[in-house]
Structure formats: C-alpha cells, structure tokens
Design an enzyme around this catalytic site. Structure first.
Site, mmCIF file in Angstrom:
data_model
loop_
_atom_site.group_PDB
_atom_site.id
_atom_site.type_symbol
_atom_site.label_atom_id
_atom_site.label_comp_id
_atom_site.label_asym_id
_atom_site.label_seq_id
_atom_site.Cartn_x
_atom_site.Cartn_y
_atom_site.Cartn_z
ATOM 1 N N HIS A 160 0.837 -1.226 0.000
ATOM 2 C CA HIS A 160 0.000 0.000 0.000
ATOM 3 C C HIS A 160 0.865 1.268 0.000
ATOM 4 O O HIS A 160 0.435 2.310 0.469
ATOM 5 C CB HIS A 160 -0.944 0.049 1.199
ATOM 6 N N SER A 281 15.877 21.787 -15.131
ATOM 7 C CA SER A 281 14.746 22.664 -15.405
ATOM 8 C C SER A 281 15.290 23.998 -15.886
ATOM 9 O O SER A 281 16.325 24.460 -15.405
ATOM 10 C CB SER A 281 13.930 22.860 -14.127
ATOM 11 N N LYS A 287 16.783 21.611 -9.963
ATOM 12 C CA LYS A 287 16.049 20.419 -10.394
ATOM 13 C C LYS A 287 16.914 19.412 -11.132
ATOM 14 O O LYS A 287 17.843 19.757 -11.846
ATOM 15 C CB LYS A 287 14.870 20.816 -11.315
ATOM 16 N N GLU A 294 9.840 8.942 -16.596
ATOM 17 C CA GLU A 294 8.474 9.427 -16.836
ATOM 18 C C GLU A 294 8.015 9.101 -18.249
ATOM 19 O O GLU A 294 6.868 8.715 -18.481
ATOM 20 C CB GLU A 294 8.409 10.938 -16.600
#
Ligand code: ARG
Length: 462
Positions: A160, A281, A287, A294
């Site tokens: 979970h 970024s 970043k 992704e």
C-alpha cells in the site's frame, strides 16, 4: 483530369482512383519498412518457382538479381516510392519491371499480395521478438548488477506504499529480473508459434501450380508452411501475441519507472540518476528530473493502445483477407519502436543509477518496520499464539508512537509493562539488518538467498 488506371491491377478499370481514394488506400508511407522482408520473401518465391519448373531459371536469376538491386537502392535511400503504386509489394514489383523487363511479371505466379503481406509481416514481427528479448536481456543484466552490489543493503519493503517490512535492495532488483524473465519467455513463445510460413497460400485458397511450400518456408527460416491457406492469409494473431507480450512487458517497465520517479524524489532520496539520465529545469536550477523514467511510464500507453487497436481491427472480420488488415502495421511498428526505446532507456538508467545506501537504511527503520519480527519473536520465544503476539506488538507500537519513538527505542521496562515475559533478547530482532538476515526461506529477502539468486541469474544470463 482523370488518372490512368493502376498498372498492377487496372486491367478492367477505365479510370484511376480519386485522389482521396488513393490516399486512404495507400500503405507505402509506412509499409516501406517491410522492404527487406518483402524482397527476402520474393527471392525465396522466385527460387522456388524455378526449382519446381514453374518459371525458367533464367527468369528467376534475373528476378533475384533485380530484387537485390532494389534492396540496395532502398537501403541507400535512392528509391522513389510511389503512392499510386499503393504498397511496398507493388512498388518493388514495378521497379523490378523497370530493371529487368517482362520477366518481372512472372514473379507473382502462384502468389498474391495476401500471402505476400502475411509473410513479410511475420518476418518483421519475428525480428522484433528477437529484439525485445535482446533488450530485456540487457536490462536484466543491469538489474543483476545493481542486485549484486547491494545484495545486503536494507531498504523498506512496501505494501500500500506504506512501510511494511525491511527488505534488501538486491531482492527488490531481482524481483524485476524475474518479471522480465517471464517477459522474455513470452516473446520466445510467441516467436515459436508464429514461425510458420504463410507463403504459397496465395490469395486465400492455395494454388494449382505445383509449388514447394517447404522450400520457401525453409529459405525464410520458418519451421514449416502453415497448414491452412485461409488461416494463413487471414489471421494476425501473431502480431497480437507480440503486442500482448509487449503490453505485459511494458506494464513491468512502467512499474519500475514509477518506482524510479518516486525513489529519486527529494522525499525518498533512494536513488540518484546519473547526469546522463537526468534533465534539468530551465527555471529551477536545483532540479534534476527523471524524464526518461516518466517517458517510459507514458509511452506504455501507446503499446497498450496498439494492442487494443489491432484487437478491434480484427475482431469483426469474416475470413479471409479484408483491407482492414492493412491497419495492422502502423500499430505494431509504433509499439515495437517504443518498446525497444523504453527497454534501452531503462537499461541505461538502471545501469547508471546510484542507490543511496544510507537513505535506504534510514527509511527501512521507520514505520515500525520490524513489528512483524517482534510478533514472530513473541511466538517463537514465549510461545504466544500468533494472534496474541500480534495484539501485544500492536500495543507496543502504539506506545512507541505515543512517545514519538521507534520500537528499538523503547526500554525493556516499558516493553515488560505490556508483556512481562519480554527479555533483553528481543532487541536483537528489532534491528533492520537482523530482520532481513532472518528471512532465509527460499525466495526470501535474506542476503544469503539474494546472493544465491544473483549467482543463478548471472549463470543464466551469461
Ligand atoms: N497493402 C496491403 C496490406 O497491407 C497488402 C495486401 C493487399 N491485398 C489485397 N487483396 N488488396 O494489407
């Protein structure tokens, strides 16, 4: 202005197709990717036609040579593909006629585009099964490398997405190696099942010419000819098996990608992607984004989509060939391209990433992750029934939680306040290293078991 009728099939047509008809009908924009397979199939067919005496060997030789010239023209980018000629089959044949003259017209004896496209596509998908297996193997090796380095690094195991029990990094990596191993065998199974030749099924019913289907099957690396001409020209289940195997594999890749996204976040800090596999970024200088992970997670949608799309194309078609089936190719091409890219990116990322051993261990000790070890100790050492042990442990967790502490921070006296039988020995099982070391059952997370599995996989993967 009326266009001239198609030279390949226009004998009974007075006029050529409407421009829109030509646009919807043509597949050359994409099926040119089948050029090498088409030429291999045609060469095998021509050689067979000569060996069975259906055409002369002079013609067959000219055809074979001409086809090789065309292949090299296509490979060099010197070939002018024509939409008016619809597809790869007719583009190649028309060029063959330019090169060798009338003998080219004999190539299509005892054959149809229906068995021709079936053979081309099977050959193409067969290669993709091999490519998928190779891509999976490389990824498995990268994961085994991670597993070997961190066979005894402790990390939280989750259910979970809540901390459940401590596990080892190596064990987690090897879980994916197992999944990808099954993916490989799915591609291998699909390949074995599809490795039969449709060539010689002709339009749908077979042919009256004395062809030798064994010969063409063998020349193209197939195990045997397909036994039913209607089936041979009309099914695309081989492509669907590839897409199904690809979808399951893609699902595995997506889960791993998701974990990498989570693990590389500032909240987790379980892994650091190498510079080669991260992006920055343009506005936030701090970043370091896991874009490849992704994109893998996202690209999977195209693979699932292709599977559903081709299932849908096929599901209502009466036997045998219908033009609907021309829609099989783009889906499979796109899915295969993206699967291979995803596999290569994942292998690169996994091979290059660094696990943060300290963060993993610190996280492993949170969330009362050794509560099960405590309950098991109460059963083993004090003879409590597991349900009672579960209850006692729950009270100890509540106590620690109320104090803002972890289980090993409780004093012996506090523990004895909950159950008087508890002794100092209990602290041995509350540490995460001891917890994982104790899970020695076959398939368990203990470093000894992980090292055995790493050795077995290294042996298997070569
Ligand atoms: N371009 C066609 C396809 O991909 C080739 C087969 C055409 N057959 C036919 N009977 N029109 O399906």
């Amino acid at each position: 202005m009326t266009k001239a009728a198609n030279t390949m099939w226009g004998g009974r047509f007075a006029a050529g197709p409407d421009a829109i008809m030509e646009a919807i009908n043509a597949s050359i924009g994409f099926d040119q990717r089948l050029a090498a397979q088409d030429i291999a199939g045609s060469r095998a067919h021509a050689a067979m036609l000569a060996s069975t005496g259906i055409i002369s060997s002079t013609d067959a030789d000219a055809i074979g040579e001409g086809l090789l010239t065309i292949l090299s023209e296509i490979e060099k980018g010197d070939f002018a593909f024509s939409t008016a000629l619809e597809d790869i089959h007719m583009n190649v044949e028309a060029r063959l006629r330019e090169l060798i003259g009338d003998a080219a017209g004999r190539l299509h004896t005892a054959r149809s585009r229906n068995d021709q496209v079936a053979v081309d596509f099977r050959l193409w998908v067969r290669d993709q099964c091999d490519a998928a297996e190779a891509g999976l193997l490389a990824l498995q090796k990268a994961l085994v490398g991670q597993a070997e380095a961190g066979a005894d690094w402790v990390m939280p195991g989750f259910t979970h997405l809540q901390v459940a029990q401590p596990v080892t990094w190596g064990h987690h990596m090897l879980a994916y190696v197992e999944m990808l191993g099954r993916d490989r065998s799915r591609f291998a199974d699909a390949r074995a099942r599809m490795n039969l030749s449709p060539l010689g099924a002709a339009a749908l019913a077979g042919t009256s010419f004395p062809i030798d289907r064994e010969m063409t099957a063998k020349a193209l690396g197939f195990d045997a000819p397909m036994a039913n001409s209607l089936d041979a020209t009309s099914d695309r289940d081989f492509a669907l098996e590839f897409l199904s195997a690809a979808s399951i594999c893609a699902m595995h890749l997506s889960r791993l990608a998701e974990e990498l996204v989570i693990w590389s976040s500032a909240q987790f800090r379980f892994v650091k992607m190498s510079d080669r596999w991260s992006t920055g970024s343009s506005i936030m200088p701090q970043k370091r984004n896991p874009d490849a992970a992704e994109l893998i997670r996202a690209k999977i949608g195209r693979i699932f989509g292709a599977n559903v799309a081709l299932m849908t194309v096929m599901k209502g078609l009466p036997l045998t060939y219908s033009k609907d089936m021309q829609e099989d190719k783009e889906q499979v091409f796109d899915a295969a391209d993206n699967l291979m890219l995803a596999l290569a990116a994942m292998a690169g990322m996994v091979g290059d990433m660094t696990a943060n051993r300290e963060s993993l261990k610190a996280a492993a000790a949170t969330g009362f992750s050794t509560a099960t070890d405590l309950a098991d100790w109460l059963v083993r050492e004090l003879g409590l029934p597991f349900r009672d042990a579960h209850h006692v442990t729950g009270s100890l967790v509540a106590l620690a939680e109320a104090k803002g502490e972890d289980l090993p921070d409780l004093t012996l006296a506090e523990m004895q306040g909950v159950h008087e039988g508890i002794t100092q020995d209990v602290f041995d099982v509350l540490g995460v290293e001891n917890s994982v070391a104790s899970r020695t059952s076959f398939g368990g997370t203990a470093p000894v078991r992980v090292r055995e599995q790493v050795a077995a996989w290294k042996e298997r993967l070569g």
